[in-house]
Write a protein that holds these residues in place. Structure first.
Motif, PDB file in Angstrom:
ATOM      1  N   VAL A   1      37.592  42.431  43.943  1.00 16.82           N
ATOM      2  CA  VAL A   1      37.550  43.642  44.740  1.00 16.82           C
ATOM      3  C   VAL A   1      37.974  43.344  46.158  1.00 16.82           C
ATOM      4  CG1 VAL A   1      36.094  45.489  45.585  1.00 16.82           C
ATOM      5  CG2 VAL A   1      35.766  44.625  43.278  1.00 16.82           C
TER       6      VAL A   1
ATOM      7  N   VAL B   1      32.634  48.587  45.415  1.00 13.13           N
ATOM      8  CA  VAL B   1      33.280  48.197  46.663  1.00 13.13           C
ATOM      9  C   VAL B   1      32.261  48.079  47.785  1.00 13.13           C
ATOM     10  CG1 VAL B   1      34.956  48.937  48.417  1.00 13.13           C
ATOM     11  CG2 VAL B   1      35.489  49.208  46.000  1.00 13.13           C
TER      12      VAL B   1
ATOM     13  N   THR C   1      44.401  54.288  46.892  1.00  6.74           N
ATOM     14  CA  THR C   1      44.762  53.233  47.837  1.00  6.74           C
ATOM     15  C   THR C   1      46.250  52.921  47.745  1.00  6.74           C
ATOM     16  OG1 THR C   1      44.497  51.296  46.397  1.00  6.74           O
ATOM     17  CG2 THR C   1      42.486  52.225  47.379  1.00  6.74           C
TER      18      THR C   1
ATOM     19  N   ASP D   1      45.040  51.511  43.442  1.00  7.34           N
ATOM     20  CA  ASP D   1      43.716  51.639  42.850  1.00  7.34           C
ATOM     21  C   ASP D   1      43.079  52.947  43.293  1.00  7.34           C
ATOM     22  OD1 ASP D   1      43.738  49.016  41.598  1.00  7.34           O
ATOM     23  OD2 ASP D   1      43.502  48.200  43.617  1.00  7.34           O
TER      24      ASP D   1
ATOM     25  N   TRP E   1      39.520  54.734  44.529  1.00 12.08           N
ATOM     26  CA  TRP E   1      38.147  54.609  45.004  1.00 12.08           C
ATOM     27  C   TRP E   1      37.462  55.957  44.843  1.00 12.08           C
ATOM     28  CZ3 TRP E   1      37.889  51.709  50.377  1.00 12.08           C
ATOM     29  CH2 TRP E   1      38.395  50.399  50.215  1.00 12.08           C
TER      30      TRP E   1
ATOM     31  N   MET F   1      35.527  51.226  42.684  1.00 11.81           N
ATOM     32  CA  MET F   1      36.971  51.088  42.554  1.00 11.81           C
ATOM     33  C   MET F   1      37.355  51.041  41.099  1.00 11.81           C
ATOM     34  SD  MET F   1      39.481  47.953  43.546  1.00 11.81           S
ATOM     35  CE  MET F   1      38.880  47.069  42.111  1.00 11.81           C
TER      36      MET F   1
ATOM     37  N   ARG G   1      40.575  50.213  38.813  1.00  7.64           N
ATOM     38  CA  ARG G   1      41.929  49.646  38.791  1.00  7.64           C
ATOM     39  C   ARG G   1      42.712  50.273  37.649  1.00  7.64           C
ATOM     40  NH1 ARG G   1      42.290  43.402  39.498  1.00  7.64           N
ATOM     41  NH2 ARG G   1      42.078  44.115  41.647  1.00  7.64           N
TER      42      ARG G   1
END
Length: 357
Positions: A10, A44, A327, A331, A333, A354, A356
């Protein structure tokens, strides 16, 4: 107290970044889907107090606005969060407080952050300088947005055109949404300095669209189309495709009506399945955080703007979800909001997670 990321992976992702029921095709489904190929979300940041706005900075770090305290935290590249300031003048009550954050498109040179907050008199947008360690004093650039303990809107975001878009609610006074002279129940569009763009639908007015009950999510897809989430009252929550000058019907209609003069939502859910707050576009889909629905919705977007069947992810796993951010590293959030609209403790601390893709 700083909080650590729970996994080194992370941290690496952070470093890789480039730069109440009220809070309760028209799709009307509750399709449950498996987690995307990236697997289960990773934490995160944790031990947060009603995180509302999340602003990603060009260096890969982030600022987090905590609604009730008026505190801004800096999520640093090493995974710690530190307090960088309390925004003065915040008067939190119910759904109001320190809400959305946005980063200036010229942040590299002006170090400016935008915040939407509730005062004793109104909701407003202010600018603050962030020098990397602390916040400067706020400068109001848009004031007079109706405020209350409910329906305060609060999301702010810069569009592809470089203008700042401001999502507001009618603060519990329904007729405001249809009143073109009121800033409540609208999506507003202003220049970064707070002035009104010359090409807004009505000269001299910041109103971009009207007829909204409570908008808390704004996003643009790769084609520049603007999408917004909206809380319904008793029947339908909505995702709307926003067009300048359009009227989305509240309080005359809720959900799809087919009535002339009003724009129907492109997605609608029963209120128990959504209460949609934040929205983001990533990987060809809209991602919507649901409060009462306690899930993340994924809605595929076709190249022509048509939407696929909404998919329900992580239902009940993390509680109420508030904000979604895509992001630069690709990714997603999203934050939890496990305190009710009056600030009472929910089931544990709030977190940012988060996913992915």
């Amino acid at each position: 107290m700083g909080q650590r990321l729970f996994a080194v992976t992370v941290v690496l992702v952070v470093l890789s970044c480039a730069a109440c029921q009220s809070e309760g095709n028209s799709a009307q489904v509750s399709t449950t889907a498996a987690a995307p190929s990236g697997g289960e979300p990773a934490v995160v940041a944790s031990d947060l107090d009603v995180p509302w706005g999340i602003a990603l900075l060009p260096d890969g770090t982030a600022l987090i606005a905590e609604r009730d305290s008026g505190t801004v935290r800096h999520l640093q590249a090493n995974g710690d969060t530190t307090v960088v300031g309390d925004v003065p003048g915040v008067a939190a009550q119910g759904e109001s407080g320190l809400l959305g954050l946005a980063v200036s498109p010229a942040y590299a040179s002006d170090r400016t952050i935008y915040a939407y907050l509730t005062t004793n008199d109104d909701n407003r947008v202010v600018t603050l300088r962030f020098d990397g360690t602390g916040l400067g004093e706020p400068t109001p650039i848009l004031t007079g947005i109706p405020a209350g303990s409910i329906h305060d809107g609060g999301r702010i975001a810069f569009g592809p055109d470089g203008k700042l878009y401001v999502a507001t609610g009618e603060a519990g006074d329904r007729p405001r949404a249809q009143d073109p002279s009121s800033l409540g129940g609208k999506i507003l569009r202003i220049n970064p300095d707070g002035s009104i763009p010359a090409d807004n639908p009505t000269p001299g007015s910041p109103v971009w669209s009207l007829g909204h009950r409570n908008v808390q999510g704004l996003a643009w897809d790769d084609a520049g189309r603007m999408w917004a989430t909206e809380f319904g009252a008793n029947t339908w929550d909505e995702v709307n495709l926003i067009r300048p000058g359009a009227n989305y019907g509240w309080p005359e209609v809720e959900g799809k009506s087919g009535e002339a003069g009003f724009v129907d939502p492109v997605v609608q859910w029963p209120t128990g399945d959504a209460s949609p707050s934040g929205i983001a576009f990533l990987d060809g889909s809209l991602w919507v955080a649901a409060l009462r629905g306690e899930r993340l919705w994924r809605i595929p977007v076709g190249g022509d703007g048509t939407l696929g069947e909404p998919q329900s992810l992580f239902e009940g796993e993390f509680g109420r979800l508030r904000t979604v951010v895509a992001t630069p590293g690709g990714d997603l959030w999203f934050s939890t909001s496990n305190r009710d609209g009056r600030g009472n403790p929910g089931d544990g601390d709030d977190r940012i997670l988060m996913l992915r893709l």
